[in-house]
Design a protein around this motif. Structure first.
Motif, PDB file in Angstrom:
ATOM      1  N   GLU A 181       0.695  -1.208  -0.443  1.00  0.00           N
ATOM      2  CA  GLU A 181      -0.430  -0.087   0.594  1.00  0.00           C
ATOM      3  C   GLU A 181       0.656   1.661  -0.207  1.00  0.00           C
ATOM      4  N   SER A 182       1.692   1.444   0.621  1.00  0.00           N
ATOM      5  CA  SER A 182       3.040   2.321   0.535  1.00  0.00           C
ATOM      6  C   SER A 182       3.484   2.955  -0.217  1.00  0.00           C
ATOM      7  N   VAL A 183       3.819   1.356  -1.071  1.00  0.00           N
ATOM      8  CA  VAL A 183       4.283   2.053  -2.497  1.00  0.00           C
ATOM      9  C   VAL A 183       3.525   2.405  -3.486  1.00  0.00           C
ATOM     10  N   GLU A 184       2.584   1.888  -4.120  1.00  0.00           N
ATOM     11  CA  GLU A 184       1.350   2.529  -4.370  1.00  0.00           C
ATOM     12  C   GLU A 184       0.998   3.749  -4.451  1.00  0.00           C
ATOM     13  N   GLN A 185       0.713   4.578  -2.917  1.00  0.00           N
ATOM     14  CA  GLN A 185       0.842   5.861  -2.531  1.00  0.00           C
ATOM     15  C   GLN A 185       1.379   6.248  -3.241  1.00  0.00           C
ATOM     16  N   MET A 186       2.209   6.357  -2.840  1.00  0.00           N
ATOM     17  CA  MET A 186       3.489   6.547  -3.209  1.00  0.00           C
ATOM     18  C   MET A 186       3.818   7.384  -4.765  1.00  0.00           C
ATOM     19  N   ASN A 201       1.300  -2.333  -9.711  1.00  0.00           N
ATOM     20  CA  ASN A 201      -0.227  -2.611  -9.353  1.00  0.00           C
ATOM     21  C   ASN A 201       0.221  -4.618  -8.730  1.00  0.00           C
ATOM     22  N   ALA A 202       0.162  -5.421 -10.459  1.00  0.00           N
ATOM     23  CA  ALA A 202       0.415  -6.372 -10.238  1.00  0.00           C
ATOM     24  C   ALA A 202       1.791  -6.912  -9.653  1.00  0.00           C
ATOM     25  N   ALA A 203       2.879  -6.662  -9.965  1.00  0.00           N
ATOM     26  CA  ALA A 203       4.102  -6.971  -9.496  1.00  0.00           C
ATOM     27  C   ALA A 203       3.992  -7.046  -7.553  1.00  0.00           C
ATOM     28  N   MET A 204       3.748  -5.968  -7.279  1.00  0.00           N
ATOM     29  CA  MET A 204       2.573  -5.803  -5.325  1.00  0.00           C
ATOM     30  C   MET A 204       2.006  -7.001  -4.971  1.00  0.00           C
ATOM     31  N   LYS A 205       0.659  -7.224  -6.364  1.00  0.00           N
ATOM     32  CA  LYS A 205      -0.055  -8.633  -5.984  1.00  0.00           C
ATOM     33  C   LYS A 205       0.350  -9.783  -6.113  1.00  0.00           C
ATOM     34  N   GLU A 254       8.412 -11.650 -15.495  1.00  0.00           N
ATOM     35  CA  GLU A 254       7.078 -11.421 -15.966  1.00  0.00           C
ATOM     36  C   GLU A 254       8.115 -10.182 -16.280  1.00  0.00           C
ATOM     37  N   PHE A 255       8.521  -9.900 -15.407  1.00  0.00           N
ATOM     38  CA  PHE A 255       9.180  -8.426 -15.131  1.00  0.00           C
ATOM     39  C   PHE A 255      10.116  -7.159 -15.558  1.00  0.00           C
ATOM     40  N   GLU A 256      10.864  -8.819 -16.010  1.00  0.00           N
ATOM     41  CA  GLU A 256      12.625  -8.373 -16.529  1.00  0.00           C
ATOM     42  C   GLU A 256      12.382  -7.630 -17.775  1.00  0.00           C
ATOM     43  N   ASP A 257      11.761  -7.371 -18.986  1.00  0.00           N
ATOM     44  CA  ASP A 257      11.511  -6.749 -19.588  1.00  0.00           C
ATOM     45  C   ASP A 257      11.893  -5.248 -19.596  1.00  0.00           C
ATOM     46  N   ASN A 258      10.791  -5.229 -18.582  1.00  0.00           N
ATOM     47  CA  ASN A 258      10.560  -3.522 -18.632  1.00  0.00           C
ATOM     48  C   ASN A 258      11.596  -3.018 -17.903  1.00  0.00           C
ATOM     49  N   GLU A 259      12.390  -1.410 -17.785  1.00  0.00           N
ATOM     50  CA  GLU A 259      12.847  -0.565 -17.587  1.00  0.00           C
ATOM     51  C   GLU A 259      12.840  -0.963 -15.881  1.00  0.00           C
ATOM     52  N   LEU A 260      11.495  -0.333 -15.777  1.00  0.00           N
ATOM     53  CA  LEU A 260      11.248   0.310 -13.978  1.00  0.00           C
ATOM     54  C   LEU A 260      11.084  -1.065 -13.814  1.00  0.00           C
TER      55      LEU A 260
END
Length: 265
Positions: free
Chosen positions: A103-108, A124-128, A157-163
């Motif tokens: 929640e803190s990450v998403e709120q920030m 959001n998908a990563a946090m879930k 599944e998120f390794e191809d995304n710079e973030l």
């Protein structure tokens, strides 16, 4: 823009192993799974019981009951008492704290960039995904508490995304990673729901009270609690090393692992 997003995650203090706010790191990990159930503690490898301690004094290794001398019995009792107290508390802290961390990450993120940003759904998908993984590694029901061993768990599944690439390699569900995540939170930036925090404190205080008062001070913050548990695992590692030296059957079994084992005073 991606540099800004990475900074958001760092400032949030719960997304990377070395956040800008605190640079805190807990290096404790487990080589085996641990089950605390009533008066029984089991150390597991692939669902096989490596050793078991009943009533904090009876030791079974490979299914064989060992007759202990007084010194060995004291070491086993001290070690089992600590495990019996800390495993349920860390299990609760992890399963509850990960929700607050997410929640803190998403709120920030949303406070700075809004929930319409292209990367919001990825975050959001990563946090879930992380919350789901934590609930597999840390489980409890009634008087049953399980804390799983450490192994590499990356969000491929998120390794191809710079973030998401840095996030995928730093958010794991080992004990050390979870305590790092929670312990690194900047209390000035992280606002915890007072009702939720009161519930966590109440339950942790209950476990501490039933375990010879082993636990963090009741009114400490979430990061302070995480750091206390990390420090306590270091103490338990010192006890484990003494126990391994005193009991030959345990010599090759290393539950708690640190970069450099420390002996208790």
């Amino acid at each position: 823009m991606c540099r800004i997003l990475l900074l958001v995650l760092c400032v949030a203090g719960s997304a990377v192993s070395q956040p800008v706010a605190a640079h805190y790191s807990c290096d404790v990990d487990l080589n085996y799974g641990v089950v605390v159930e009533g008066e029984r503690i089991r150390v597991l490898k692939d669902y096989f019981t490596v050793y078991q301690i009943n009533h904090q004094q009876q030791l079974f290794v490979g299914g064989n009951w060992l007759k202990l001398d007084d010194q060995q019995a004291r070491l086993v009792t001290d070690y089992a008492t600590g495990l019996h107290a800390v495993i349920p508390q860390v299990t609760l802290l992890a399963t509850t704290g990960i929700d607050l961390a997410a929640e803190s990450v998403e709120q920030m993120f949303t406070s700075l960039l809004g929930n319409e940003h292209d990367s919001y759904e990825k975050l959001n998908a990563a946090m879930k995904h992380i919350k789901k993984m934590v609930r597999v590694k840390f489980r409890y029901k009634h008087t049953f508490y399980y804390l799983g061993p450490s192994y590499i768990e990356e969000l491929e599944e998120f390794e191809d995304n710079e973030l998401m690439a840095p996030l995928s390699k730093t958010l794991t569900t080992s004990v050390g990673s979870i305590l790092t995540m929670l312990g690194a939170m900047d209390s000035d930036r992280f606002v915890v729901d007072e009702v939720e925090m009161a519930t966590i404190n109440e339950r942790l205080a209950h476990y501490a009270a039933t375990s010879d008062s082993i636990g963090p001070p009741a009114l400490t913050t979430l990061p302070e609690k995480a750091r206390w548990y990390c420090d306590f695992f270091v103490k338990l590692d010192g006890m484990e090393q003494q126990m391994k030296r005193a009991i030959p059957e345990l010599a090759e079994i290393d539950l708690i692992t640190l970069p450099q084992h420390q002996e208790s005073n």
